[in-house]
Design a protein around this motif. Structure first.
Motif, PDB file in Angstrom:
ATOM      1  N   LEU A  59      42.717  43.824  28.890  1.00  0.00           N
ATOM      2  CA  LEU A  59      42.690  42.412  28.624  1.00  0.00           C
ATOM      3  C   LEU A  59      42.610  41.959  27.211  1.00  0.00           C
ATOM      4  O   LEU A  59      43.163  40.872  26.781  1.00  0.00           O
ATOM      5  N   PRO A  60      41.717  42.525  26.380  1.00  0.00           N
ATOM      6  CA  PRO A  60      41.494  41.836  24.818  1.00  0.00           C
ATOM      7  C   PRO A  60      42.870  41.723  24.300  1.00  0.00           C
ATOM      8  O   PRO A  60      42.937  40.712  23.479  1.00  0.00           O
ATOM      9  N   ASP A  61      43.744  42.473  24.541  1.00  0.00           N
ATOM     10  CA  ASP A  61      45.252  42.442  24.113  1.00  0.00           C
ATOM     11  C   ASP A  61      46.242  41.541  24.888  1.00  0.00           C
ATOM     12  O   ASP A  61      47.283  41.390  24.293  1.00  0.00           O
ATOM     13  N   HIS A  62      45.613  41.275  25.793  1.00  0.00           N
ATOM     14  CA  HIS A  62      46.432  40.247  26.861  1.00  0.00           C
ATOM     15  C   HIS A  62      45.587  39.099  27.270  1.00  0.00           C
ATOM     16  O   HIS A  62      45.512  38.981  28.429  1.00  0.00           O
ATOM     17  N   PRO A  63      45.148  38.157  26.387  1.00  0.00           N
ATOM     18  CA  PRO A  63      44.243  37.228  26.782  1.00  0.00           C
ATOM     19  C   PRO A  63      44.724  36.031  27.873  1.00  0.00           C
ATOM     20  O   PRO A  63      44.245  35.518  28.529  1.00  0.00           O
ATOM     21  N   MET A  64      46.136  36.019  27.765  1.00  0.00           N
ATOM     22  CA  MET A  64      46.546  34.892  28.632  1.00  0.00           C
ATOM     23  C   MET A  64      46.602  35.253  30.130  1.00  0.00           C
ATOM     24  O   MET A  64      46.787  34.497  30.754  1.00  0.00           O
ATOM     25  N   LEU A  65      46.241  36.492  30.486  1.00  0.00           N
ATOM     26  CA  LEU A  65      46.045  36.718  31.978  1.00  0.00           C
ATOM     27  C   LEU A  65      44.364  36.518  32.315  1.00  0.00           C
ATOM     28  O   LEU A  65      44.524  36.319  33.791  1.00  0.00           O
ATOM     29  N   ASN A  66      43.698  36.503  31.511  1.00  0.00           N
ATOM     30  CA  ASN A  66      42.205  36.609  31.740  1.00  0.00           C
ATOM     31  C   ASN A  66      42.040  34.705  31.525  1.00  0.00           C
ATOM     32  O   ASN A  66      41.177  34.358  30.871  1.00  0.00           O
ATOM     33  N   GLY A  79      36.772  34.851  27.126  1.00  0.00           N
ATOM     34  CA  GLY A  79      36.443  36.286  26.749  1.00  0.00           C
ATOM     35  C   GLY A  79      35.583  37.253  27.384  1.00  0.00           C
ATOM     36  O   GLY A  79      35.911  38.489  27.436  1.00  0.00           O
ATOM     37  N   GLU A  80      34.940  36.881  28.342  1.00  0.00           N
ATOM     38  CA  GLU A  80      34.475  37.585  29.191  1.00  0.00           C
ATOM     39  C   GLU A  80      35.247  37.756  30.619  1.00  0.00           C
ATOM     40  O   GLU A  80      35.880  36.893  30.983  1.00  0.00           O
ATOM     41  N   VAL A  81      35.152  38.905  31.465  1.00  0.00           N
ATOM     42  CA  VAL A  81      35.815  38.957  32.465  1.00  0.00           C
ATOM     43  C   VAL A  81      34.974  39.087  33.733  1.00  0.00           C
ATOM     44  O   VAL A  81      33.988  39.807  33.980  1.00  0.00           O
ATOM     45  N   VAL A  85      35.911  35.871  48.227  1.00  0.00           N
ATOM     46  CA  VAL A  85      36.122  36.269  46.888  1.00  0.00           C
ATOM     47  C   VAL A  85      34.888  36.304  45.980  1.00  0.00           C
ATOM     48  O   VAL A  85      34.815  35.472  45.138  1.00  0.00           O
ATOM     49  N   PRO A  86      33.698  37.311  46.379  1.00  0.00           N
ATOM     50  CA  PRO A  86      32.649  37.381  45.694  1.00  0.00           C
ATOM     51  C   PRO A  86      33.258  37.978  43.908  1.00  0.00           C
ATOM     52  O   PRO A  86      33.999  38.480  43.834  1.00  0.00           O
ATOM     53  N   VAL A  87      32.220  37.709  43.155  1.00  0.00           N
ATOM     54  CA  VAL A  87      32.519  37.631  41.655  1.00  0.00           C
ATOM     55  C   VAL A  87      31.611  38.784  41.031  1.00  0.00           C
ATOM     56  O   VAL A  87      30.361  38.638  40.959  1.00  0.00           O
ATOM     57  N   VAL A  88      32.049  39.705  40.296  1.00  0.00           N
ATOM     58  CA  VAL A  88      31.415  40.536  39.410  1.00  0.00           C
ATOM     59  C   VAL A  88      31.400  40.096  38.153  1.00  0.00           C
ATOM     60  O   VAL A  88      32.457  39.853  37.433  1.00  0.00           O
ATOM     61  N   ARG A  89      30.172  39.573  37.630  1.00  0.00           N
ATOM     62  CA  ARG A  89      29.970  38.891  36.311  1.00  0.00           C
ATOM     63  C   ARG A  89      29.923  39.850  35.360  1.00  0.00           C
ATOM     64  O   ARG A  89      29.560  40.964  35.279  1.00  0.00           O
ATOM     65  N   SER A  90      30.858  39.307  34.309  1.00  0.00           N
ATOM     66  CA  SER A  90      30.726  40.178  32.955  1.00  0.00           C
ATOM     67  C   SER A  90      31.086  41.594  33.181  1.00  0.00           C
ATOM     68  O   SER A  90      30.502  42.526  32.840  1.00  0.00           O
ATOM     69  N   ALA A  91      32.135  41.792  33.906  1.00  0.00           N
ATOM     70  CA  ALA A  91      32.603  43.083  34.278  1.00  0.00           C
ATOM     71  C   ALA A  91      32.690  44.182  33.245  1.00  0.00           C
ATOM     72  O   ALA A  91      32.498  45.465  33.209  1.00  0.00           O
ATOM     73  N   LEU A 121      30.146  33.493  44.813  1.00  0.00           N
ATOM     74  CA  LEU A 121      31.694  33.228  45.503  1.00  0.00           C
ATOM     75  C   LEU A 121      32.400  32.096  44.644  1.00  0.00           C
ATOM     76  O   LEU A 121      33.427  31.743  45.058  1.00  0.00           O
ATOM     77  N   SER A 122      31.987  32.033  43.244  1.00  0.00           N
ATOM     78  CA  SER A 122      32.680  31.115  42.371  1.00  0.00           C
ATOM     79  C   SER A 122      32.675  31.588  40.927  1.00  0.00           C
ATOM     80  O   SER A 122      32.071  32.326  40.546  1.00  0.00           O
ATOM     81  N   GLY A 123      33.601  30.939  39.976  1.00  0.00           N
ATOM     82  CA  GLY A 123      33.778  31.328  38.622  1.00  0.00           C
ATOM     83  C   GLY A 123      34.706  32.372  38.360  1.00  0.00           C
ATOM     84  O   GLY A 123      34.446  32.892  37.093  1.00  0.00           O
ATOM     85  N   SER A 124      35.333  32.962  38.970  1.00  0.00           N
ATOM     86  CA  SER A 124      36.059  34.219  38.688  1.00  0.00           C
ATOM     87  C   SER A 124      37.274  33.611  37.701  1.00  0.00           C
ATOM     88  O   SER A 124      37.718  32.705  37.788  1.00  0.00           O
ATOM     89  N   THR A 125      37.509  34.726  36.706  1.00  0.00           N
ATOM     90  CA  THR A 125      38.692  34.650  35.726  1.00  0.00           C
ATOM     91  C   THR A 125      39.808  35.207  36.166  1.00  0.00           C
ATOM     92  O   THR A 125      40.776  34.769  35.582  1.00  0.00           O
ATOM     93  N   LEU A 126      39.607  36.438  36.825  1.00  0.00           N
ATOM     94  CA  LEU A 126      40.887  36.966  37.304  1.00  0.00           C
ATOM     95  C   LEU A 126      40.330  37.800  38.684  1.00  0.00           C
ATOM     96  O   LEU A 126      39.298  38.174  38.802  1.00  0.00           O
ATOM     97  N   THR A 127      41.417  37.994  39.604  1.00  0.00           N
ATOM     98  CA  THR A 127      41.099  38.531  40.940  1.00  0.00           C
ATOM     99  C   THR A 127      41.792  39.803  41.010  1.00  0.00           C
ATOM    100  O   THR A 127      42.915  39.926  40.791  1.00  0.00           O
TER     101      THR A 127
END
Length: 427
Positions: free
Chosen positions: A262-269, A283-285, A299-305, A334-340
């Protein structure tokens, strides 16, 4: 005392082998009849195998991750009794076994006797109809054939064979022939009554969210094939030496690879506020894990994956899945995800077109792993055909803010990393 050899039964039509995913027993354990022995995974489901006898475990077929062929030795159990009595009919082998069938009428001759008998011999035998309560003879058939015939309502004594043993092919021929004469097997289950189910609670919120996502977002889906042979070999090796750490599935590897790409493709996160016309690239996933529960999709969320290693990811994924399925997940989980990422595991199909978790701009869907022949370099400048493990990856994107080139570039970079998974340990 005697050894009972319990063989892996036929656990699915067309299944040739299954993977050991979890032993419930160990060598030396005393077990009871019907006690769980092992969980076996096929490309269709995970099945819990129970013991047909009570006794002491003497030998196990292999370790977690090993493949066992249908009909092969699975467990050896020391039991009380005579060896011949115990091992006369091992469970679920394809050896001929006898099955109840209508008996011949009194004084009826066999085919061999009829061939040598004078013209004044007894009339040819007439088979009794299914369900006849008279005397019963024996028909040779494998357990799987006998079970299939029982499910179809077919009397095996009516199936003609060359050598007296009924096989699946003989049963197929019988069904084809009698189907042309109006024969129809009974339904496997009772007809369900019509019912009206109110869409409410979580199910209603899911419906509203999915409808809004499809209504507002112009989706497009890109699918690429990935050779995961090396990744699967690494996963099996890591699981063999994992100790008390959780078993690694493919999912932690996928998330780690996505985070590294993702760092080279920030438009997806990112998330798109279409009312304000603003895209926020993170910046974080914070990885959303689409999880099926009895109540519906969560959709549970893994923080700072991106900050977690494979074992930490596996632990967090398992924890979140558990709290989601038991209804104990907190709102912040269950909230705050940036990509699923959404995965159906072995049910994943060849390709999917996942629906974006709005207001995110992309969703990634790995599909099931299949084995197929491929041309690979032979190291001499040519190619050879080799069996490889392949998996398609689908990615759906919001075409308002993500171009097809962006999705393809990201997926190709992800493919490169997954096909050389050793690079994941350089993170």
């Amino acid at each position: 005392m005697a050894d009972y050899i319990f063989r892996l039964p036929d656990i699915g039509e067309g299944i040739a082998e299954a993977e050991i995913v979890n032993w419930h027993v160990a060598v030396g354990d005393m077990i009871g009849e019907d006690q769980p022995l092992v969980d076996m995974m096929t490309d269709k489901a995970t099945v819990e195998i129970e013991s047909p006898v009570a006794g002491r475990i003497v030998r196990l077929a292999g370790a977690v991750g090993d493949q066992v062929s249908i009909g092969s030795e699975l467990v050896v159990i020391e039991v009380e009794g005579d060896t011949q009595e115990v091992a006369a009919e091992p469970v679920a082998t394809e050896q001929p076994v006898v099955c109840d069938a209508p008996a011949l009428p009194p004084n009826a001759s066999t085919n061999a006797e009829a061939a040598n008998a004078p013209e004044a011999s007894q009339p040819a035998p007439q088979s009794a109809p299914p369900g006849d309560s008279g005397a019963r003879a024996k028909v040779l058939a494998a357990p799987s054939v006998r079970a299939r015939a029982r499910d179809l309502g077919v009397d095996l004594s009516q199936v003609k064979t060359a050598d007296g043993r009924v096989r699946h092919g003989d049963l197929d021929s019988f069904l084809l022939y009698h189907g042309a004469q109006g024969y129809r097997a009974p339904s496997a289950g009772a007809i369900r009554p019509d019912e009206t189910v109110k869409v409410a609670g979580l199910r209603r919120r899911i419906a509203e969210k999915m409808a809004a996502s499809k209504r507002h977002i112009p989706h497009f889906t890109y699918v690429e094939e990935v050779d995961v042979t090396a990744l699967e070999a690494m996963r099996v090796e890591l699981n063999e030496g994992r100790g008390d750490r959780p078993r690694l599935t493919v999912l932690p590897f996928l998330i780690a690879a996505i985070c590294d790409t993702l760092p080279d493709h920030p438009m997806l996160n990112a998330r798109y506020d279409d009312e304000a016309g603003v895209v926020t690239r993170f910046g974080e996933v914070h990885m959303g894990i689409a999880t099926q529960t009895d109540a519906g999709l969560m959709v549970p969320v893994v923080r700072s994956a991106q900050a977690l290693n494979l074992w930490q990811l596996a632990t967090e994924i398992a924890r979140l899945a558990e709290v989601a399925r038991t209804g104990k997940a907190r709102s912040e989980e269950l909230s705050g995800s940036t990509l699923t990422i959404t995965s159906l595991g072995p049910l994943g199909g060849i390709a999917t077109t996942p629906v974006i978790n709005r207001p995110e701009v992309a969703i990634i869907g790995p599909n099931k792993i299949v084995e197929r022949p491929m041309f690979v370099p032979d190291g001499l400048g040519g190619e050879r055909i080799e069996k490889r493990k392949l998996m398609n990856i689908s990615i759906s994107c919001d075409h308002r803010v993500v171009d097809g080139w962006d999705a393809a570039s990201f997926t190709q970079a992800l493919k490169t990393l997954l096909e050389a998974p050793v690079r994941l340990f350089a993170r």
